[in-house]
Design an enzyme around this catalytic site. Structure first.
Site, PDB file in Angstrom:
ATOM      1  CG  ASP A  35      -6.357 -60.861  40.609  1.00 26.04           C
ATOM      2  OD1 ASP A  35      -5.546 -59.911  40.110  1.00 26.04           O
ATOM      3  OD2 ASP A  35      -7.011 -60.460  41.629  1.00 26.04           O
ATOM      4  CB  ILE A  36      -6.219 -59.351  35.287  1.00 28.33           C
ATOM      5  CG1 ILE A  36      -6.318 -58.144  35.816  1.00 28.33           C
ATOM      6  CG2 ILE A  36      -7.010 -60.069  34.325  1.00 28.33           C
ATOM      7  CD1 ILE A  36      -6.974 -57.070  35.126  1.00 28.33           C
ATOM      8  CG  ASN A  92      -9.833 -57.320  49.873  1.00 27.82           C
ATOM      9  OD1 ASN A  92      -9.336 -57.603  51.044  1.00 27.82           O
ATOM     10  ND2 ASN A  92      -9.171 -57.423  48.812  1.00 27.82           N
ATOM     11  N   GLY A  98      -9.604 -52.260  50.119  1.00 32.30           N
ATOM     12  CA  GLY A  98      -9.014 -52.666  48.907  1.00 32.30           C
ATOM     13  C   GLY A  98      -9.890 -53.445  47.910  1.00 32.30           C
ATOM     14  CD  GLN A  99     -16.080 -54.800  47.796  1.00 32.57           C
ATOM     15  OE1 GLN A  99     -16.156 -54.504  48.624  1.00 32.57           O
ATOM     16  NE2 GLN A  99     -16.531 -55.739  47.222  1.00 32.57           N
ATOM     17  CG  HIS A 105     -14.230 -60.539  44.580  1.00 31.47           C
ATOM     18  ND1 HIS A 105     -14.957 -59.182  44.703  1.00 31.47           N
ATOM     19  CD2 HIS A 105     -12.915 -60.229  44.769  1.00 31.47           C
ATOM     20  CE1 HIS A 105     -13.907 -58.224  45.037  1.00 31.47           C
ATOM     21  NE2 HIS A 105     -12.726 -58.678  44.845  1.00 31.47           N
ATOM     22  CG  HIS A 107      -8.510 -61.895  46.461  1.00 27.99           C
ATOM     23  ND1 HIS A 107      -8.270 -61.291  45.361  1.00 27.99           N
ATOM     24  CD2 HIS A 107      -9.836 -60.844  47.009  1.00 27.99           C
ATOM     25  CE1 HIS A 107      -8.644 -59.903  45.215  1.00 27.99           C
ATOM     26  NE2 HIS A 107      -9.790 -59.653  46.091  1.00 27.99           N
TER      27      HIS A 107
END
Length: 119
Positions: A35-36, A92, A98-99, A105, A107
């Site tokens: 994750d960035i 999410n 919070g998507q 995907h 996390h």
């Protein structure tokens, strides 16, 4: 159309190799990358190569791909050495949860204490 790559989807572009990412694992059906904006020392996203807007849509249309995604989440945890200390897999669904990228995907978070409830 669900299942088909979407031209305007960031994660479809990452899966196709059109946008760079720090990829940690790849399979025929999934891609896992860092994750960035990590929320924990280990924060890896695991995405299906096929496009579905969220986990529920993916499960309904392609349950085997969802199973592959969860298997890869466990493999990521093992590779990152958080499988024994504990990790969280989060989906999410919807902007209220919070998507921000509407491509299913997971996390994978670990490497620190993860209290519940989050936030």
């Amino acid at each position: 159309m669900a299942g088909q790559p979407q031209a305007d989807c960031l994660f479809c572009k990452i899966a196709a190799g059109e946008v760079p990412a720090d990829v940690v694992r790849e399979t025929a059906t999934t891609v896992a990358f860092r994750d960035i904006n990590p929320q924990a020392p280990t924060h890896v996203l695991v995405i299906p190569r096929v496009h579905h807007p969220d986990a529920a849509s993916l499960a309904a249309a392609e349950p085997q791909v969802l199973a592959d995604l969860l298997t890869e989440a466990g493999n990521v945890a093992a590779d990152e050495k958080v499988d024994r200390t504990g990790y969280r897999v989060i989906f999410n669904t919807g902007s209220g949860a919070g998507q921000t990228v509407f491509h299913a995907h997971a996390h994978v978070l670990g490497g620190r204490g993860l209290n519940w409830p989050p936030g």
